[in-house]
Scaffold this active site. Structure first.
Site, short mmCIF file in Angstrom:
data_model
loop_
_atom_site.label_atom_id
_atom_site.label_comp_id
_atom_site.label_asym_id
_atom_site.label_seq_id
_atom_site.Cartn_x
_atom_site.Cartn_y
_atom_site.Cartn_z
N CYS A 63 34.32 -3.19 30.57
CA CYS A 63 35.53 -2.55 31.05
C CYS A 63 36.07 -3.10 32.14
CB CYS A 63 35.17 -1.08 31.32
SG CYS A 63 33.85 -0.82 32.41
N LYS A 113 27.00 13.07 23.46
CA LYS A 113 27.11 12.54 22.12
C LYS A 113 27.43 10.82 22.31
CE LYS A 113 30.80 11.14 19.81
NZ LYS A 113 30.29 9.92 19.36
N GLU A 147 44.09 -4.19 26.40
CA GLU A 147 42.66 -4.36 26.53
C GLU A 147 42.20 -5.09 25.06
OE1 GLU A 147 40.03 -1.03 26.92
OE2 GLU A 147 38.83 -1.82 28.45
N GLU A 191 36.14 7.77 32.75
CA GLU A 191 36.05 6.24 33.29
C GLU A 191 36.49 5.48 32.04
OE1 GLU A 191 35.03 5.08 35.64
OE2 GLU A 191 33.75 6.72 36.76
#
Ligand code: NAD
Length: 504
Positions: A310, A201, A407, A276
């Site tokens: 990331c 997905k 973040e 992750e």
């Protein structure tokens, strides 16, 4: 169509891309291209213009169930009968097809994600094809071991044991929007090498190249149901895939917040899981660093993919002797980076992926200033079409400010001075994340002294943000669980069966 030279601008959208966008885009379940059971769709946008470019099915729990059923059937069917060399061959064909359709995939990725077409060609297409070839090589090298055992019952009995490595089963893969094709490959390729089947997905923002990839899987000769794609939202299709009892392993890349939800759900059913997750990578620059590398540090380390990476080195700690130079250099360089559509590789700052993400990054910048950090560029908000954000650099930042801890995932960096290297390492580690980090020094002793002290899954030295298929990749702390890439990644897709034989 042969892929264009990476730095060539796209003057005209390739005819195959236009016809794909104009077609009724479907999911792929088994060998069928299907709409959602509900008939509902999700709009897909071009972030550079903010305009809708197409729509995809909004997959439901029912669709997920069908896909998992197809993947289960494929796991027990023809796919399980193939020799490892056959799996390798079909994977190599897939890699060739990714390259053969490379320009189409690259343009599609740039239209959907907004990133530079140069990066789409080099990373999404080029590195993905390489990744499939790398993992194809492992398909023929999966092995267990023979084991001497000391079982004392009944007295005098002798045994011989060995281990078999077997596919973990049906893999539910859930991917983010920042490297859509590449992240899909990071899951699908090791799963195929190990003989698993997959339901993937993709992120709702960027489903297009994953759909094309799964079509190419069929074209490459993978049996029906080995790779299936469900497009849709995380809350509906992603949650249904995570909870589905027919899924044996979850492979997730995305935010730490969603990763925690998926990790908890996985443990309810004891599903295997790799996560992750997010990052807030530090770059620690020592006085003795080679200042000629500052351009690379900023360009690749921080602003690569417009900061939507990331591992982006969004916290620079510069030793006092070079602090002013680092601020001056970055201020000059970043302020002049061309901003615009990714279809022209000359543009180095491309749009954020969505209006929602643009608002998030703008809010982070505003909060940074409110909390007292100093915006060096004073860029101000972008006004115009598309989801762009002007880069910003913050100085005078405290460790506890949100701009330092959360973040941002955009073109924003903080620069903080340090005197004592131990303080720098303490500040570098002062985060809930631990994905990537870098040290910039020409002194070997400094490097060897501080690399072990950094809490991160990857530490680069005089480089940053450069993963490789053969180098384990994953997070310390809240940046994740498990490692992708390299030989170790195969263990994520294999079960170990011990076989113990009583000798006559
Ligand atoms: P996200 O967590 O919002 O979404 C990731 C995926 O999860 C999407 O496909 C989404 O639809 C799905 N999802 C959302 N809610 C879900 C739920 N409740 N159940 C199941 N699935 C759900 O992340 P994003 O915004 O797409 O991507 C950006 C994030 O990904 C950043 O935090 C970034 O650091 C991280 N990331 C990490 C790596 C890595 O290798 N560690 C690589 C790329 C991106």
């Amino acid at each position: 169509m042969q892929i264009a030279r990476p730095d060539t601008a796209v003057d005209e959208i390739h005819a195959d891309v236009s016809s794909f966008l104009d077609s009724r885009i479907t999911m792929v379940i088994g060998d069928q291209k299907v709409a959602s059971e509900s008939g509902a769709t999700l709009d897909v946008f071009n972030p550079a213009t903010g305009k809708k470019i197409t729509e995809v099915p909004k997959g439901t729990a029912q669709d997920v169930d069908k896909a998992v059923t197809a993947a289960r059937a494929a796991l027990n069917g023809e796919w399980s009968q193939l020799l490892p060399a056959d799996r390798q061959r079909v994977m190599l064909k897939l890699a060739d097809l990714i390259e053969a359709n490379g320009e189409e995939l690259a343009q599609l990725e740039t239209l959907n994600n907004g990133k530079s077409v140069m990066m789409s060609r080099l990373i999404e297409v080029g590195a993905s094809a390489d990744y499939v070839r790398y993992m194809a090589g492992w398909a023929t090298k999966i092995e267990g071991s023979t084991i001497d055992v000391s079982i004392p019952v009944p007295p005098g009995a002798k045994y011989q044991a060995y281990t078999r490595k077997e596919p973990v089963g049906v893999v539910g893969a859930i991917t983010p929007w920042n490297f859509p094709l590449n992240m899909a490959i990071w899951k699908i390729a090791p799963a195929l090498a190990c003989g698993c089947t997959v339901v993937i997905k993709p992120a709702e923002e960027t489903p297009l190249t994953t759909v094309r990839l799964v079509e190419l899987c069929l074209e490459a000769g993978l049996p029906a149901g080995v790779v299936n794609v469900i497009t849709g939202t995380g809350e509906e299709a992603g949650a249904a895939l995570t909870a589905h009892p027919g899924v044996n392993k979850l492979a997730f890349t995305g935010s730490t917040e969603v990763g925690k939800i998926i990790g908890v759900q996985a443990m309810r059913d004891m599903k295997r899981v790799t996560l992750e997750l997010g990052g807030k990578a530090p770059m620690v620059m020592f006085d003795d660093m080679d200042m000629d590398q500052l351009g690379v540090a900023a360009g690749i380390g921080v602003f690569f993919n417009s900061g939507q990476t990331c591992c982006a080195g969004t916290r620079i700690y510069a030793q006092k002797g070079i602090y002013d130079k680092v601020c001056d250099f970055l201020g000059g360089m970043v302020g002049s980076l061309p901003l615009g559509s990714g279809l022209d590789p000359a543009n180095q700052i491309n749009p954020m992926v969505s209006a929602k993400h643009q608002s998030h990054v703008n809010a982070c910048i505003a909060r940074g200033a409110e909390q007292g950090a100093q915006p060096l560029l004073k860029s101000g908000p972008y006004e115009g079409e598309g989801f762009f954000v002007k880069p910003e650099i913050f100085t005078d930042v405290d460790q506890n400010m949100s701009i330092m801890q959360d973040e941002v995932f955009g073109p924003v960096v903080t620069i903080t001075p340090f005197d004592d290297p131990d303080d720098a390492i303490r500040m570098a580690n002062d985060t809930r994340f631990g994905l990537g980090a870098s040290i910039w020094t020409t002194n070997l002793n400094t490097m060897h002294k501080y690399v072990p002290k950094i809490e991160a899954g990857t530490v680069w030295v005089n480089a940053h943000n450069l993963p490789d298929q053969n180098m384990p990749f994953g997070g310390y702390k809240q940046s994740g669980v498990g490692r992708e890439h390299g030989r170790a990644a195969l263990d994520n897709y294999l079960e170990t069966k011990s076989v113990c034989i009583a000798l006559g």
